[in-house]
Design a protein around this motif. Structure first.
Motif, mmCIF file in Angstrom:
data_model
loop_
_atom_site.group_PDB
_atom_site.id
_atom_site.type_symbol
_atom_site.label_atom_id
_atom_site.label_comp_id
_atom_site.label_asym_id
_atom_site.label_seq_id
_atom_site.Cartn_x
_atom_site.Cartn_y
_atom_site.Cartn_z
ATOM 1 N N MET A 1 61.248 25.416 55.766
ATOM 2 C CA MET A 1 61.858 24.512 54.739
ATOM 3 C C MET A 1 63.446 24.253 55.132
ATOM 4 S SD MET A 1 60.454 25.720 51.034
ATOM 5 C CE MET A 1 61.688 24.484 50.357
ATOM 6 N N GLU A 2 64.142 25.472 55.431
ATOM 7 C CA GLU A 2 65.508 25.041 55.397
ATOM 8 C C GLU A 2 65.850 24.383 56.759
ATOM 9 O OE1 GLU A 2 69.446 28.308 54.753
ATOM 10 O OE2 GLU A 2 67.470 29.042 55.012
ATOM 11 N N ARG A 3 64.828 24.441 57.755
ATOM 12 C CA ARG A 3 65.361 23.706 59.047
ATOM 13 C C ARG A 3 65.140 22.289 58.891
ATOM 14 N NH1 ARG A 3 61.110 26.138 63.487
ATOM 15 N NH2 ARG A 3 61.572 28.393 62.818
ATOM 16 N N TYR A 4 64.429 21.981 57.685
ATOM 17 C CA TYR A 4 64.273 20.468 57.382
ATOM 18 C C TYR A 4 65.227 20.106 56.165
ATOM 19 C CZ TYR A 4 59.974 20.030 59.978
ATOM 20 O OH TYR A 4 59.206 20.159 61.119
ATOM 21 N N GLY A 5 66.144 20.982 56.127
ATOM 22 C CA GLY A 5 67.188 20.476 55.002
ATOM 23 C C GLY A 5 66.798 20.866 53.347
ATOM 24 N N ILE A 6 65.777 21.584 53.222
ATOM 25 C CA ILE A 6 65.521 21.985 52.018
ATOM 26 C C ILE A 6 65.698 23.281 51.672
ATOM 27 C CG2 ILE A 6 63.653 21.713 50.180
ATOM 28 C CD1 ILE A 6 64.689 19.141 51.105
ATOM 29 N N GLN A 7 66.551 23.765 50.727
ATOM 30 C CA GLN A 7 66.888 25.078 50.524
ATOM 31 C C GLN A 7 65.821 25.963 49.764
ATOM 32 O OE1 GLN A 7 69.802 26.522 51.831
ATOM 33 N NE2 GLN A 7 68.965 28.558 50.810
ATOM 34 N N PRO A 8 65.236 26.776 50.191
ATOM 35 C CA PRO A 8 64.182 27.470 49.548
ATOM 36 C C PRO A 8 64.791 28.232 48.290
ATOM 37 C CG PRO A 8 64.549 28.542 51.489
ATOM 38 C CD PRO A 8 65.698 27.564 51.458
ATOM 39 N N ASP A 9 64.266 27.985 47.049
ATOM 40 C CA ASP A 9 64.918 28.598 45.999
ATOM 41 C C ASP A 9 63.656 29.151 45.191
ATOM 42 O OD1 ASP A 9 63.394 26.361 44.845
ATOM 43 O OD2 ASP A 9 65.356 25.436 44.206
ATOM 44 N N ILE A 10 63.823 29.761 43.946
ATOM 45 C CA ILE A 10 63.062 30.292 42.833
ATOM 46 C C ILE A 10 61.822 29.463 42.812
ATOM 47 C CG2 ILE A 10 64.093 29.992 40.888
ATOM 48 C CD1 ILE A 10 61.803 32.916 42.088
ATOM 49 N N ILE A 11 62.180 28.160 42.523
ATOM 50 C CA ILE A 11 61.068 26.958 42.233
ATOM 51 C C ILE A 11 60.117 26.908 43.607
ATOM 52 C CG2 ILE A 11 60.573 24.575 41.917
ATOM 53 C CD1 ILE A 11 63.357 24.570 40.345
ATOM 54 N N ALA A 12 60.743 26.987 44.774
ATOM 55 C CA ALA A 12 59.656 26.720 45.804
ATOM 56 C C ALA A 12 59.143 28.054 45.905
ATOM 57 C CB ALA A 12 60.535 26.566 47.021
ATOM 58 N N VAL A 13 59.413 29.530 45.770
ATOM 59 C CA VAL A 13 58.790 30.588 45.695
ATOM 60 C C VAL A 13 57.603 30.615 44.610
ATOM 61 C CG1 VAL A 13 58.903 32.975 45.100
ATOM 62 C CG2 VAL A 13 60.712 32.094 46.395
ATOM 63 N N ASN A 14 58.135 30.126 43.444
ATOM 64 C CA ASN A 14 56.975 30.024 42.600
ATOM 65 C C ASN A 14 55.940 29.060 42.806
ATOM 66 O OD1 ASN A 14 58.341 32.149 41.180
ATOM 67 N ND2 ASN A 14 59.181 30.559 39.568
ATOM 68 N N SER A 15 56.320 27.815 43.253
ATOM 69 C CA SER A 15 55.264 27.155 43.459
ATOM 70 C C SER A 15 54.193 27.663 44.692
ATOM 71 C CB SER A 15 55.782 25.804 44.370
ATOM 72 O OG SER A 15 56.681 25.143 43.322
ATOM 73 N N LEU A 16 54.706 28.137 45.820
ATOM 74 C CA LEU A 16 53.922 28.649 46.773
ATOM 75 C C LEU A 16 53.019 29.996 46.139
ATOM 76 C CD1 LEU A 16 52.516 29.279 49.540
ATOM 77 C CD2 LEU A 16 54.848 30.579 50.222
ATOM 78 N N LEU A 17 53.567 30.855 45.214
ATOM 79 C CA LEU A 17 53.031 31.888 44.717
ATOM 80 C C LEU A 17 51.604 31.290 43.702
ATOM 81 C CD1 LEU A 17 55.824 34.198 43.223
ATOM 82 C CD2 LEU A 17 54.121 34.561 44.998
ATOM 83 N N SER A 18 52.187 30.252 43.054
ATOM 84 C CA SER A 18 51.195 29.563 42.175
ATOM 85 C C SER A 18 49.848 29.034 42.979
ATOM 86 C CB SER A 18 51.670 28.323 41.318
ATOM 87 O OG SER A 18 50.817 27.786 40.532
ATOM 88 N N ALA A 19 50.151 28.336 44.200
ATOM 89 C CA ALA A 19 49.315 27.802 45.001
ATOM 90 C C ALA A 19 48.324 28.863 45.460
ATOM 91 C CB ALA A 19 49.785 26.967 46.085
#
Length: 474
Positions: free
Chosen positions: A150-168
């Motif tokens: 994600m970071e390579r594409y300019g999107i900072q991985p944060d807790i919302i991203a973490v939780n979205s992946l956990l949920s998926a």
């Protein structure tokens, strides 16, 4: 993402996509474009679209994409065609990425993501869609890889991203362990929040994994402490314990939560009572009930009936009556089920005096017994040396035309036979025959035996009754 939204992340998406055929309020231009995408050969799609001379405004583009998940190749042609008229919005791009991902077209999906990067339109929403679609496809390693890039594409991985992946991950059956593996790797760099734990706990709940739920819950308490805002996590954890027949543990944690002012709501207690009832676990149900009421929660009629049903099944009449007396103070008024469960329990336990008194209370409150309980009470009272109350119950049944009443009538006749009360037996059986009540052959055999052993005149009476009985069926 707020804690109250965490359970939404575990909802399963619909297995079939809507189309314009199932959407009645679609604007005419969007309907025409959808019709082309669903019927035209793929190599003719762009020419057919151009022939309409419809200007693909962003809102129309979005409506068409939402309804074109079943035709990904045509949708891609439409996206290219509409993009030549004007630049796509970030929302339209995200729809296209999701459409490709849902159809497992992952290479074109990444081409779209790279184009979005060039346009400066990438957002966390884009990557959440990728997480979900990789997990739906069972490609969990690629979902994690997406997070890592994600970071390579300019999107900072944060807790919302973490939780979205956990949920998926947790949304897919039996993959909470995979989510935990990712969680363990990432938590040192991105500290988890209450939602992170709620998602994992809901996953363990779905899988019924008590041991892992305890471990996750313990870590949650250490990291984020206690708060009434974390109720989804608490509910998931407690449900896992209750379903896993860990009643002692559930009660122990409930007592702790009560002390922390984090007691769950009525929804949890209602579900837990249902589970304890299925497990026939009245001991833990009583403890659960006392914690709930002691915490200021007011149970409803359904919960009272579940609890009283559990207590009466365990022949715990005293506690059943205690709840019956408490109900009105909590605004939950007993109904037919409430009264009949207690009445049935009294009958089953041969509480002769109490059955009579409770019957009077039931009638007074306009909740009479069920036909089956009428019959059972009549039988028990005849056997329990209170035939007069049995007769009173029958008279009420007859006077109020309780139906069906054949079983109750036969119970009365058998009671008279067993007591040798032939005068009453004759009077009642003739009246029942006149009223077209069905007298069973087995009952008539007992009636015959009762009269025949009393001599010739009694036999004549029976023969008269028998002829009348037989003629009633002609």
């Amino acid at each position: 993402m707020a804690a109250e939204n965490s359970s939404h992340l575990l909802q399963v998406p619909p297995p079939r996509f809507p189309t314009h055929h199932t959407t009645g309020d679609l604007p005419p231009q969007a309907r025409i474009l959808c019709e082309i995408l669903s019927t035209a050969p793929v190599h003719e799609v762009e020419a057919s679209l151009a022939s309409t001379q419809i200007r693909p405004e962003p809102e129309i583009v979005q409506q068409v994409l939402k309804l074109s998940y079943n035709t990904p190749s045509a949708a891609a042609k439409f996206f290219r065609w509409s993009g030549m008229a004007q630049k796509h919005t970030g929302y339209s791009w995200n729809l296209m990425v999701d459409l490709l991902g849902k159809n497992k077209l992952f290479e074109p999906m990444w081409d779209a993501i790279r184009s979005m990067k060039q346009e400066g339109l990438l957002s966390l929403t884009t990557f959440v869609s990728v997480f979900e679609n990789y997990c739906i496809a069972g490609r969990f390693d690629e979902a994690v890889m997406t997070f890592d890039v994600m970071e390579r594409y300019g999107i900072q991985p944060d807790i919302i991203a973490v939780n979205s992946l956990l949920s998926a991950m947790c949304r897919e059956d039996n993959h909470t362990a995979k989510a935990l593996e990712f969680f363990e790797r990432i938590k040192a760099n991105i500290p988890p929040d209450a939602d992170s734990f709620a998602i994992l706990l809901e996953g363990w709940e779905k899988e019924g994994n008590v041991a892992n739920a305890k471990h996750t819950f313990g870590e949650m308490v250490i990291r984020v402490g206690w708060s009434p805002q974390y109720m989804f996590a608490y509910d998931a954890f407690l449900n896992t314990l209750v379903r896993g027949a860990q009643g002692d543990e559930a009660i122990k944690f409930l007592q702790v939560m009560k002390g922390k002012n984090c007691l769950p709501g009525l929804r949890f207690f209602s579900n837990a009572l249902d589970i304890f009832a299925k497990q026939n676990d009245s001991a833990h149900a009583i403890m659960l009930w006392d914690i709930m009421v002691g915490g200021g929660l007011v149970p409803n009629l359904t919960m009272y009936n579940v609890m009283i049903g559990l207590l009466t099944s365990a022949n715990d009449i005293d506690n059943a009556f205690r709840l019956l007396d408490d109900m009105v103070f909590h605004g939950a008024f007993p109904d037919s089920l409430t009264y009949n469960m207690i009445f049935e329990c009294l009958i089953k336990n041969k509480k002769v005096r109490e059955v009579g008194k409770f019957f009077i209370e039931m009638v007074k409150n306009e909740w009479p017994p069920t036909p089956a309980n009428f019959t059972a009470a009549i039988k028990m009272l005849f056997d329990g040396d209170d035939p007069e109350m049995a007769i009173e119950i029958w008279k009420y049944m007859a006077k109020n035309n309780i139906s069906p009443r054949d079983d109750g009538a036969n119970a009365v006749l058998l009671g008279f036979c067993n007591l040798g009360r032939l005068t009453d037996l004759r009077r009642y059986i003739e009246k029942m025959i006149d009223e077209r009540i069905i007298i069973y052959e087995s009952t008539m055999t007992k009636v015959k035996n009762a009269f025949y052993k009393e001599g010739r005149s009694a036999r004549d009476i029976y023969d008269h009754i028998s002829r009348k009985w037989k003629s009633s069926y002609l």
